[in-house]
Design an enzyme around this catalytic site. Structure first.
Site, mmCIF file in Angstrom:
data_model
loop_
_atom_site.group_PDB
_atom_site.id
_atom_site.type_symbol
_atom_site.label_atom_id
_atom_site.label_comp_id
_atom_site.label_asym_id
_atom_site.label_seq_id
_atom_site.Cartn_x
_atom_site.Cartn_y
_atom_site.Cartn_z
ATOM 1 N N HIS A 179 12.739 -24.666 14.342
ATOM 2 C CA HIS A 179 11.212 -24.588 14.262
ATOM 3 C C HIS A 179 10.347 -25.786 13.999
ATOM 4 O O HIS A 179 9.344 -25.832 14.171
ATOM 5 C CB HIS A 179 11.346 -24.002 12.468
ATOM 6 C CG HIS A 179 10.024 -23.628 12.189
ATOM 7 N ND1 HIS A 179 9.115 -22.786 12.530
ATOM 8 C CD2 HIS A 179 9.380 -23.980 10.955
ATOM 9 C CE1 HIS A 179 8.094 -22.529 12.129
ATOM 10 N NE2 HIS A 179 8.022 -23.364 10.889
ATOM 11 N N MET B 110 6.372 -13.688 16.514
ATOM 12 C CA MET B 110 6.543 -13.007 15.240
ATOM 13 C C MET B 110 5.149 -12.746 14.642
ATOM 14 O O MET B 110 5.191 -12.255 13.560
ATOM 15 C CB MET B 110 7.395 -13.696 14.407
ATOM 16 C CG MET B 110 8.907 -14.147 15.106
ATOM 17 S SD MET B 110 9.861 -15.063 13.853
ATOM 18 C CE MET B 110 11.274 -15.843 14.836
ATOM 19 N N SER B 111 4.112 -12.697 15.422
ATOM 20 C CA SER B 111 2.794 -12.363 14.663
ATOM 21 C C SER B 111 1.907 -11.762 15.631
ATOM 22 O O SER B 111 2.381 -10.875 16.510
ATOM 23 C CB SER B 111 2.215 -13.661 14.199
ATOM 24 O OG SER B 111 1.860 -14.530 15.398
ATOM 25 N N TYR C 48 7.758 -11.012 8.425
ATOM 26 C CA TYR C 48 9.217 -11.711 8.219
ATOM 27 C C TYR C 48 9.030 -12.344 6.614
ATOM 28 O O TYR C 48 10.176 -12.606 6.263
ATOM 29 C CB TYR C 48 9.937 -12.803 9.025
ATOM 30 C CG TYR C 48 8.725 -14.064 9.339
ATOM 31 C CD1 TYR C 48 8.810 -15.128 8.368
ATOM 32 C CD2 TYR C 48 8.338 -14.494 10.697
ATOM 33 C CE1 TYR C 48 8.151 -16.058 8.430
ATOM 34 C CE2 TYR C 48 7.507 -15.345 10.630
ATOM 35 C CZ TYR C 48 7.480 -16.423 9.481
ATOM 36 O OH TYR C 48 6.806 -17.553 9.745
ATOM 37 N N GLU C 49 7.975 -12.632 6.169
ATOM 38 C CA GLU C 49 7.895 -13.092 4.938
ATOM 39 C C GLU C 49 8.170 -12.050 3.828
ATOM 40 O O GLU C 49 8.190 -12.472 2.588
ATOM 41 C CB GLU C 49 6.387 -13.807 4.544
ATOM 42 C CG GLU C 49 6.200 -14.911 5.473
ATOM 43 C CD GLU C 49 5.105 -15.630 5.458
ATOM 44 O OE1 GLU C 49 4.668 -16.308 4.320
ATOM 45 O OE2 GLU C 49 3.955 -15.259 6.244
ATOM 46 N N HIS D 99 1.740 -23.667 7.370
ATOM 47 C CA HIS D 99 0.647 -22.617 7.292
ATOM 48 C C HIS D 99 -0.047 -23.004 5.991
ATOM 49 O O HIS D 99 0.560 -22.926 4.691
ATOM 50 C CB HIS D 99 0.872 -21.236 7.019
ATOM 51 C CG HIS D 99 1.256 -20.726 8.436
ATOM 52 N ND1 HIS D 99 0.714 -19.939 9.338
ATOM 53 C CD2 HIS D 99 2.805 -21.034 9.216
ATOM 54 C CE1 HIS D 99 1.264 -19.709 10.223
ATOM 55 N NE2 HIS D 99 2.397 -20.261 10.351
ATOM 56 N N HIS E 86 2.915 -13.168 7.684
ATOM 57 C CA HIS E 86 3.999 -12.721 8.480
ATOM 58 C C HIS E 86 4.850 -11.563 7.964
ATOM 59 O O HIS E 86 5.101 -11.466 6.828
ATOM 60 C CB HIS E 86 4.942 -13.763 8.987
ATOM 61 C CG HIS E 86 4.145 -14.868 9.627
ATOM 62 N ND1 HIS E 86 3.595 -15.812 9.156
ATOM 63 C CD2 HIS E 86 3.907 -15.102 11.051
ATOM 64 C CE1 HIS E 86 3.259 -17.055 9.944
ATOM 65 N NE2 HIS E 86 3.308 -16.527 11.085
ATOM 66 N N ALA F 120 1.879 -19.551 18.035
ATOM 67 C CA ALA F 120 2.990 -20.403 18.764
ATOM 68 C C ALA F 120 4.092 -19.237 19.140
ATOM 69 O O ALA F 120 4.372 -18.566 18.487
ATOM 70 C CB ALA F 120 3.728 -21.405 17.891
ATOM 71 N N SER G 259 1.015 -21.285 13.989
ATOM 72 C CA SER G 259 1.679 -22.709 13.327
ATOM 73 C C SER G 259 1.234 -23.957 14.116
ATOM 74 O O SER G 259 1.385 -23.981 15.263
ATOM 75 C CB SER G 259 3.364 -22.496 14.090
ATOM 76 O OG SER G 259 3.654 -20.998 13.182
HETATM 77 N N1 HPA Z 1 10.913 -16.761 19.037
HETATM 78 C C1 HPA Z 1 10.146 -16.076 18.511
HETATM 79 N N2 HPA Z 1 9.027 -16.809 17.947
HETATM 80 C C2 HPA Z 1 8.547 -17.882 18.205
HETATM 81 C C3 HPA Z 1 9.361 -18.637 19.000
HETATM 82 C C4 HPA Z 1 10.625 -18.134 19.637
HETATM 83 O O1 HPA Z 1 11.350 -18.551 20.512
HETATM 84 N N3 HPA Z 1 8.970 -19.843 19.093
HETATM 85 C C5 HPA Z 1 7.691 -19.827 18.325
HETATM 86 N N4 HPA Z 1 7.644 -18.440 17.765
#
Ligand code: HPA
Length: 284
Positions: free
Chosen positions: A249, A213-214, A87-88, A63, A85, A115, A32
């Protein structure tokens, strides 16, 4: 894994090779807000994911959704500007499809960036963390299902997911640049909701230094195929409950943009040395 995965990945690999014939030595996945590295490649060739056979299409904010091929310090590289991802809503087989393609292209070096939220209290927003190891708490594994032995073994070893040689090299190059580099354990969760403070306390107890998350599914698939992996997390924010304020975010994307230059400079220094370790002896 599904039966047709190998053939699909082969079709995608052949397409990429038909567009850009150079022997790609390293692949880089940009997290990200970290897209800038791709912009600095020489003689770039960009391919929208939707134009590559069987590639899923990226939906997440921040992205770009394209594969950029080009030269980084005279090394031919493939760069994912944007990843898929869990989650998508993609399956982990879809999330890791590009890694399968990289493996079939003969790429041995994979750099995964992301990130992440900082769990370790020694970290601060903007810290860079080399991933030493991971915890897979996504509740799923990309290798579940039928195993195609052409990719790798049924029960691949995960003792050393993140190459020790690559980590040593990264530490040395960071030191040479005067860049502070942390090292720690990355825990992958499915998201997309951020964690609760109780979950972050749990994850800290479990030994995690950063949460995201990746990355983990991609690293597992890369190891399944015998690729060497370097993982780099930008601590974009402190994880929930570490500081007394909510997560946003936008903050993650902003930190990505703020640190993109530093990370790009670091990667540009690292890529040729990971691919040809003998270069590490000289400076520049
Ligand atoms: N948690 C999960 N995923 C993330 C975070 C977080 O705090 N920051 C960036 N990606």
């Amino acid at each position: 894994m599904t039966q047709a995965l190998y053939e699909k990945a082969m079709t995608a690999a052949q397409f990429i090779r038909s567009q850009w014939t150079f022997p790609i030595k390293a692949a880089v996945v940009l997290g990200s807000g970290l897209g800038a590295f791709a912009e600095q490649l020489d003689d770039r060739r960009e391919m929208a994911y939707r134009h590559i056979p069987h590639f899923p299409v990226s939906t997440a904010e921040g992205h770009a959704g394209r594969l950029v091929l080009g030269w980084c310090q005279r090394i031919p590289v493939a760069v994912m500007q944007g990843r898929f991802h869990y989650y998508e809503g993609y399956t982990l087989e879809e999330v890791t499809f590009p890694i399968r393609v990289f493996g079939l292209l003969g790429i041995k070096t994979l750099i995964l960036t992301n990130a992440a939220g900082g769990i370790n209290r020694q970290f601060e927003p903007g810290s860079l963390m080399l991933i030493a190891d991971h915890l897979n708490l996504m509740g799923a594994n990309p290798l579940r299902g039928w195993n195609d032995a052409r990719f790798g073994p049924r029960f691949p070893d995960m003792t050393m997911v993140y190459s020790k040689a690559y980590r040593d090299l990264a530490k040395r190059e960071a030191a040479a640049m005067g860049l502070k580099l942390e090292e720690g354990v990355y825990v992958a969760v499915s998201g997309p909701s951020y964690e609760t403070p109780a979950e972050i306390r749990m994850l800290r107890t479990l030994g995690a230094d950063a949460v995201g998350m990746s990355t983990v599914p991609e690293a597992i698939v890369a190891r399944h195929m015998g690729m060497d992996v370097l993982g780099l997390s930008l601590i974009a924010n402190m994880a929930a409950g570490v500081l007394e304020r909510p997560l946003d975010h936008r903050e993650v994307l902003e930190m990505g943009e703020r640190m993109s230059g530093v990370i790009t400079a670091f990667l540009r220094r690292l890529v040729p040395r990971l691919v040809e370790p003998s270069l590490g002896e000289s400076s520049g």
